[in-house]
Design a protein around this motif. Sequence first.
Motif, mmCIF file in Angstrom:
data_model
loop_
_atom_site.group_PDB
_atom_site.id
_atom_site.type_symbol
_atom_site.label_atom_id
_atom_site.label_comp_id
_atom_site.label_asym_id
_atom_site.label_seq_id
_atom_site.Cartn_x
_atom_site.Cartn_y
_atom_site.Cartn_z
ATOM 1 N N ILE A 38 -38.202 1.665 -44.995
ATOM 2 C CA ILE A 38 -38.523 2.705 -43.835
ATOM 3 C C ILE A 38 -40.172 2.699 -43.421
ATOM 4 C CG2 ILE A 38 -38.847 5.031 -42.885
ATOM 5 C CD1 ILE A 38 -36.106 5.599 -44.574
ATOM 6 N N THR A 39 -41.036 2.779 -44.388
ATOM 7 C CA THR A 39 -42.466 2.703 -44.352
ATOM 8 C C THR A 39 -42.969 1.625 -43.900
ATOM 9 O OG1 THR A 39 -42.888 2.699 -46.489
ATOM 10 C CG2 THR A 39 -42.703 4.864 -45.714
ATOM 11 N N VAL A 40 -42.747 0.628 -44.419
ATOM 12 C CA VAL A 40 -43.198 -0.934 -44.226
ATOM 13 C C VAL A 40 -42.574 -1.692 -43.249
ATOM 14 C CG1 VAL A 40 -43.945 -3.082 -45.376
ATOM 15 C CG2 VAL A 40 -44.231 -0.799 -46.556
ATOM 16 N N HIS A 41 -41.145 -1.681 -43.158
ATOM 17 C CA HIS A 41 -40.446 -2.572 -42.253
ATOM 18 C C HIS A 41 -40.039 -1.861 -41.035
ATOM 19 C CE1 HIS A 41 -41.119 -5.804 -44.978
ATOM 20 N NE2 HIS A 41 -40.424 -5.080 -46.051
ATOM 21 N N GLY A 42 -39.993 -0.600 -40.900
ATOM 22 C CA GLY A 42 -39.515 0.102 -39.948
ATOM 23 C C GLY A 42 -37.888 0.213 -39.547
ATOM 24 N N HIS A 43 -37.341 0.084 -40.635
ATOM 25 C CA HIS A 43 -36.129 0.441 -40.737
ATOM 26 C C HIS A 43 -35.601 1.899 -40.642
ATOM 27 C CE1 HIS A 43 -34.482 -3.617 -41.594
ATOM 28 N NE2 HIS A 43 -35.771 -3.746 -42.262
ATOM 29 N N GLN A 44 -34.337 2.089 -40.337
ATOM 30 C CA GLN A 44 -33.899 3.795 -40.279
ATOM 31 C C GLN A 44 -32.899 3.706 -41.627
ATOM 32 O OE1 GLN A 44 -34.562 5.971 -37.817
ATOM 33 N NE2 GLN A 44 -35.962 4.209 -37.271
ATOM 34 N N ASP A 45 -33.231 4.914 -42.165
ATOM 35 C CA ASP A 45 -32.270 5.520 -43.282
ATOM 36 C C ASP A 45 -30.906 5.797 -42.788
ATOM 37 O OD1 ASP A 45 -31.211 6.196 -45.526
ATOM 38 O OD2 ASP A 45 -32.752 7.624 -46.008
ATOM 39 N N THR A 46 -30.035 4.815 -42.784
ATOM 40 C CA THR A 46 -28.377 5.176 -42.545
ATOM 41 C C THR A 46 -27.555 4.668 -43.657
ATOM 42 O OG1 THR A 46 -28.155 2.844 -41.479
ATOM 43 C CG2 THR A 46 -28.818 4.476 -39.958
ATOM 44 N N PRO A 47 -26.243 5.319 -43.580
ATOM 45 C CA PRO A 47 -25.536 4.998 -44.776
ATOM 46 C C PRO A 47 -25.085 3.334 -44.706
ATOM 47 C CG PRO A 47 -24.450 6.963 -43.627
ATOM 48 C CD PRO A 47 -25.778 6.397 -42.897
ATOM 49 N N GLU A 48 -25.076 2.832 -43.449
ATOM 50 C CA GLU A 48 -24.838 1.324 -43.364
ATOM 51 C C GLU A 48 -25.905 0.591 -43.908
ATOM 52 O OE1 GLU A 48 -24.749 3.633 -40.491
ATOM 53 O OE2 GLU A 48 -22.589 3.897 -40.305
ATOM 54 N N PHE A 49 -27.196 1.050 -43.900
ATOM 55 C CA PHE A 49 -28.285 0.281 -44.206
ATOM 56 C C PHE A 49 -28.300 0.511 -45.798
ATOM 57 C CE2 PHE A 49 -32.945 0.153 -45.507
ATOM 58 C CZ PHE A 49 -33.097 -1.328 -45.027
ATOM 59 N N ARG A 50 -27.866 1.440 -46.410
ATOM 60 C CA ARG A 50 -27.893 1.842 -47.852
ATOM 61 C C ARG A 50 -26.885 0.850 -48.328
ATOM 62 N NH1 ARG A 50 -30.741 5.991 -50.327
ATOM 63 N NH2 ARG A 50 -32.130 7.070 -49.228
ATOM 64 N N SER A 51 -26.033 0.705 -47.574
ATOM 65 C CA SER A 51 -24.836 -0.144 -48.151
ATOM 66 C C SER A 51 -25.292 -1.596 -48.184
ATOM 67 C CB SER A 51 -23.500 -0.001 -47.133
ATOM 68 O OG SER A 51 -22.511 -0.896 -47.663
ATOM 69 N N GLU A 52 -25.959 -1.919 -47.220
ATOM 70 C CA GLU A 52 -26.551 -3.383 -46.906
ATOM 71 C C GLU A 52 -27.419 -3.569 -48.042
ATOM 72 O OE1 GLU A 52 -25.599 -6.174 -45.244
ATOM 73 O OE2 GLU A 52 -23.930 -4.379 -44.556
ATOM 74 N N ILE A 53 -28.482 -2.460 -48.615
ATOM 75 C CA ILE A 53 -29.217 -2.743 -49.562
ATOM 76 C C ILE A 53 -28.575 -2.896 -50.964
ATOM 77 C CG2 ILE A 53 -30.651 -1.482 -51.177
ATOM 78 C CD1 ILE A 53 -32.567 -2.293 -48.809
ATOM 79 N N THR A 54 -27.438 -2.075 -51.349
ATOM 80 C CA THR A 54 -26.934 -2.417 -52.633
ATOM 81 C C THR A 54 -26.248 -3.877 -52.624
ATOM 82 O OG1 THR A 54 -24.467 -1.353 -51.771
ATOM 83 C CG2 THR A 54 -26.230 0.027 -52.465
ATOM 84 N N LYS A 55 -25.921 -4.430 -51.549
ATOM 85 C CA LYS A 55 -25.255 -5.938 -51.665
ATOM 86 C C LYS A 55 -26.476 -6.910 -52.067
ATOM 87 C CE LYS A 55 -22.090 -4.795 -47.970
ATOM 88 N NZ LYS A 55 -21.767 -5.140 -46.479
ATOM 89 N N VAL A 56 -27.857 -6.579 -52.209
ATOM 90 C CA VAL A 56 -28.818 -7.688 -52.589
ATOM 91 C C VAL A 56 -29.527 -7.031 -53.676
ATOM 92 C CG1 VAL A 56 -28.998 -8.532 -49.986
ATOM 93 C CG2 VAL A 56 -30.296 -6.762 -50.776
ATOM 94 N N ILE A 57 -28.927 -6.450 -54.512
ATOM 95 C CA ILE A 57 -29.476 -5.891 -55.726
ATOM 96 C C ILE A 57 -29.033 -6.985 -56.882
ATOM 97 C CG2 ILE A 57 -29.554 -4.197 -57.570
ATOM 98 C CD1 ILE A 57 -29.475 -2.114 -55.256
ATOM 99 N N HIS A 58 -30.116 -7.457 -57.423
ATOM 100 C CA HIS A 58 -29.991 -8.152 -58.651
ATOM 101 C C HIS A 58 -30.083 -7.621 -60.076
ATOM 102 C CE1 HIS A 58 -30.010 -11.461 -55.673
ATOM 103 N NE2 HIS A 58 -31.219 -10.982 -55.137
ATOM 104 N N GLU A 59 -29.279 -8.070 -61.092
ATOM 105 C CA GLU A 59 -29.533 -7.797 -62.255
ATOM 106 C C GLU A 59 -30.403 -8.549 -63.032
ATOM 107 O OE1 GLU A 59 -28.066 -5.341 -65.515
ATOM 108 O OE2 GLU A 59 -27.403 -5.347 -63.591
ATOM 109 N N MET A 60 -31.580 -7.741 -63.603
ATOM 110 C CA MET A 60 -32.491 -8.755 -64.378
ATOM 111 C C MET A 60 -32.259 -8.982 -65.616
ATOM 112 S SD MET A 60 -35.840 -6.283 -63.555
ATOM 113 C CE MET A 60 -37.228 -7.442 -64.035
ATOM 114 N N GLU A 61 -32.665 -10.329 -66.201
ATOM 115 C CA GLU A 61 -32.351 -10.938 -67.419
ATOM 116 C C GLU A 61 -33.024 -10.152 -68.607
ATOM 117 O OE1 GLU A 61 -32.597 -15.005 -68.049
ATOM 118 O OE2 GLU A 61 -31.843 -15.408 -65.957
ATOM 119 N N PRO A 62 -32.540 -9.782 -69.607
ATOM 120 C CA PRO A 62 -33.136 -9.127 -70.671
ATOM 121 C C PRO A 62 -34.436 -9.688 -71.108
ATOM 122 C CG PRO A 62 -30.796 -9.443 -71.149
ATOM 123 C CD PRO A 62 -31.507 -10.165 -69.876
ATOM 124 N N SER A 63 -35.507 -9.016 -71.659
ATOM 125 C CA SER A 63 -36.716 -9.594 -72.086
ATOM 126 C C SER A 63 -36.400 -10.514 -73.340
ATOM 127 C CB SER A 63 -37.843 -8.524 -72.522
ATOM 128 O OG SER A 63 -37.998 -7.773 -71.116
#
Length: 67
Positions: A38-63
Amino acid sequence: MGRQYIDCREFPSEMKCTVAISADSMDELVNAAVQHAITVHGHQDTPEFRSEITKVIHEMEPSRSVA
């Protein structure tokens, strides 16, 4: 579930944002990523946008232990 992250470098843009955000919980990560979007890229906080965000989340490898 371990630490998770999202990386702006995966989404080419004119500003060439290189921010990566990580958190231990999905909710915390999504909230931080949405606020950044929102603050850097000008997106709107919508349920659809939040759904898209969850699709591109990655699991980090353990240290790895160096010792």
